[in-house]
Design an enzyme around this catalytic site. Structure first.
Site, short mmCIF file in Angstrom:
data_model
loop_
_atom_site.label_atom_id
_atom_site.label_comp_id
_atom_site.label_asym_id
_atom_site.label_seq_id
_atom_site.Cartn_x
_atom_site.Cartn_y
_atom_site.Cartn_z
N ARG A 348 0.82 -1.21 0.00
CA ARG A 348 0.00 0.00 0.00
C ARG A 348 0.86 1.27 0.00
O ARG A 348 0.37 2.33 -0.39
CB ARG A 348 -0.91 0.02 1.23
CG ARG A 348 -2.06 -0.95 1.19
CD ARG A 348 -3.26 -0.34 0.53
NE ARG A 348 -3.66 0.92 1.16
CZ ARG A 348 -4.48 1.80 0.60
NH1 ARG A 348 -4.96 1.58 -0.61
NH2 ARG A 348 -4.81 2.91 1.24
N PHE A 369 -0.77 5.57 10.98
CA PHE A 369 -1.52 4.52 10.30
C PHE A 369 -0.85 4.09 8.99
O PHE A 369 -0.38 2.96 8.88
CB PHE A 369 -2.96 4.97 10.06
CG PHE A 369 -3.77 5.08 11.32
CD1 PHE A 369 -4.51 4.00 11.79
CD2 PHE A 369 -3.75 6.24 12.06
CE1 PHE A 369 -5.23 4.09 12.97
CE2 PHE A 369 -4.47 6.35 13.24
CZ PHE A 369 -5.21 5.26 13.70
N GLU A 370 -0.79 4.96 8.01
CA GLU A 370 -0.31 4.54 6.69
C GLU A 370 0.57 5.66 6.12
O GLU A 370 0.09 6.56 5.44
CB GLU A 370 -1.49 4.24 5.78
CG GLU A 370 -1.14 3.37 4.61
CD GLU A 370 -2.36 2.82 3.90
OE1 GLU A 370 -2.42 1.60 3.67
OE2 GLU A 370 -3.26 3.62 3.56
N GLN A 371 1.84 5.59 6.42
CA GLN A 371 2.80 6.61 6.03
C GLN A 371 3.84 6.00 5.10
O GLN A 371 4.48 5.00 5.44
CB GLN A 371 3.48 7.18 7.29
CG GLN A 371 4.55 8.19 6.99
CD GLN A 371 5.29 8.68 8.22
OE1 GLN A 371 6.23 9.45 8.12
NE2 GLN A 371 4.87 8.23 9.41
#
Length: 533
Positions: A348, A369-371
């Site tokens: 991702r 979270f999503e870095q």
């Protein structure tokens, strides 16, 4: 010759394990993914990274974990022909609670696939597993007390409420009585229990004093694993509190007897240098090793005292590898020194092209979270890092570039973005230790860029860092000199709430949600000072 640290850069909480003539050290990784780093050596001098076991969602998912949470203090052991790894996933740092969940996973080989975990308990952190010579196994961890001062078993710090012990098996999990076997010495903050057995004694090593400059490795013993435990005559085996030498913050480690009959103890350590706000450890908590001797069934440093030496001479002759630059042409397989943050779904946030590492812009720099940040440890007080990237942003909400990074409150970043009235431009963005608000600063005006790839460079020399850029010509300094000392344990919030270390790496974000991609063709890490790029 062993030169401390044996594992430079952020490599904290070293669990030490021997299997025949092979030696392994497992260290904490906190929010960095995959979880736990395991190193191997046959001479105690040179160590190679051989495994990061917690590499899938069934074993570890840290999305949402705050900074400096995640994997605390693993314990690696070998018994029954199997490697056993015990670890904590800490979900909360601030406030009275910790929410620390403890697990066990196994593998037949150190670099093999590790089993789906057994969940064990959540009563505290720093878990450990002891395999007794009668085949029984005992699980231990420090007990966390949320009730405040005056309610715990050790008056130095009520939250650290002793060491719990209970029998465990793969078939039955925890069973039998759970007992608090050790309250600690007057130094308090007792954690990191490890048990070993010798000459009829059970020895309990712990870490005490907190992970700052009062840290210590303590030792106690008992004829019965359930206690009572008597403290070492000096209370501690390793401690640098109150000294001013180059090695500081020593504690948390584990004892091993070598195949040649030597006695060694790992320990975490820091190497502070002076900065504008006082001493700081940019390299985080590193791993050192010391030789010990037995006297009257107690361990002591071979050279006496409590301060471990910088140089140790083992019986096995070996020469440390020379310091060398690491130059990577990216694409294909991610080089082993790199990690990312929190997520078990790396596809991702990045993918591997044949000729580039492609970061997929996701949430903001510092997201829990999503870095999309792929980085490596700073291992030297002075270094240069260089990367070349191609990125075509369409809005100021899209950016990619080079960063020196500790956490969401402590970073500097040179980023290609799109600035109104300028277009494609290089911008400088910092969060210089502003905890808890994370206020951003922009130390210089954006610089217009031509189309095509851009090469970015950062030089770090102790407390000073400088960004540079080039597009086919000479290097151009970008922005002012920056305070590198904030990218450290002591920066901002301070060492008692900052448990990792400085990283340098590649970052991209796209807070429009469209996943804008940035292509990174190379990454060089060059130890030392000077124009090496």
């Amino acid at each position: 010759m062993i030169r401390n640290p044996i594992l430079p850069g952020f490599n904290a909480d070293p669990s030490f394990c021997r299997v025949g003539q092979d030696y392994y050290i497992a260290v904490s990784t906190f929010e960095w993914y995959p979880g736990v780093q395991i190193y191997h050596s046959r001479d105690l001098v040179n160590w190679d990274l051989v495994a990061r076991p917690l590499n899938r969602a069934a074993l570890l998912d840290m999305r949402g974990n705050p900074d400096s949470c995640g994997i605390w203090a693993p314990c690696l052991s070998h018994a029954d022909g199997t490697f056993w790894l015990v670890y904590t996933d800490v979900k909360r740092l601030d406030g009275a609670f910790k929410d620390a969940h403890n697990y066990i996973t196994t593998s037949d080989t150190i670099d093999g696939e590790w089993s789906d975990p057994w969940y064990v308990n959540s009563s505290g952190f720093d878990p450990s597993l002891f395999h007794d010579d009668d085949g029984r196994k005992y699980f231990m961890n420090m007990q966390w007390n949320h009730r405040g001062p005056g309610t715990g078993g050790n008056p130095a710090h009520a939250s650290f409420d002793g060491i719990l012990l209970q029998e465990w098996s793969p078939e039955d999990g925890l069973f039998g009585p759970v007992r608090n076997i050790y309250a600690g010495t007057p130094r308090g903050l007792t954690e990191a229990p490890h048990v070993f057995k010798r000459n009829g004694y059970y020895y309990l090593t712990t870490a005490e004093g907190g992970t700052g400059y009062d840290h210590a490795a303590s030792l106690a013993r008992s004829r019965d694993i359930w206690g009572p435990y008597e403290n070492h005559p000096d209370l501690h085996v390793i401690c640098t509190a109150g000294t001013d030498g180059p090695i500081q913050r020593t504690g948390h480690g584990q004892y091993v007897e070598t195949h040649w009959g030597g006695h060694y103890h790992t320990f975490l350590m820091g190497r502070p240098v002076q900065g504008p706000h006082g001493p700081f450890c940019a390299l985080g908590r590193e791993t050192g090793i010391a030789e010990l001797v037995w006297r009257n069934d107690w361990l002591y440093l071979k050279d006496g005292g409590l301060v471990p030496p910088q140089v140790v001479t083992p019986l096995v002759a070996a020469t440390p590898r020379p310091v060398a630059p690491v130059r990577r042409q990216l694409g294909g397989v991610l080089p082993p020194e790199f990690q990312w943050l929190r997520t078990p779904e790396p596809d991702r946030i990045f993918r591997q092209a044949d000729d580039a590492l492609v970061l997929i812009g996701r949430e903001s720099i510092g997201s829990w979270f999503e870095q999309a940040l792929v980085a490596r440890r700073q291992e030297h007080h002075a270094y240069t890092a260089v990367t070349t990237l191609d990125f075509a942003p369409q809005t100021y909400q899209q950016a990619a570039g080079l960063t020196t990074y500790y956490n969401r409150h402590k970073f500097h970043a040179a980023l290609i973005s799109d600035e109104p009235d300028i277009g494609r431009a290089l911008m400088l963005m910092s969060c210089a230790g502003d905890w808890p608000d994370g206020v951003l600063t922009f130390p210089t005006a954006p610089v217009p860029l031509a189309d095509g790839p851009v090469t970015l460079r950062v030089t770090v020399d102790g407390p000073v860092q400088q960004f540079w850029y080039a597009q086919g010509g000479d290097w151009v300094a970008f922005g002012p000199q920056l305070d590198a000392s904030v990218i450290s344990d002591e920066g901002g919030r301070g060492e008692h709430g900052s448990f990792t270390g400085a990283f340098v790496g590649m970052v991209a974000f796209d807070i429009t949600g469209q996943g804008k991609e940035a292509r990174f063709a190379r990454f060089d890490y060059l130890p030392g000072v000077g124009d090496q790029a």
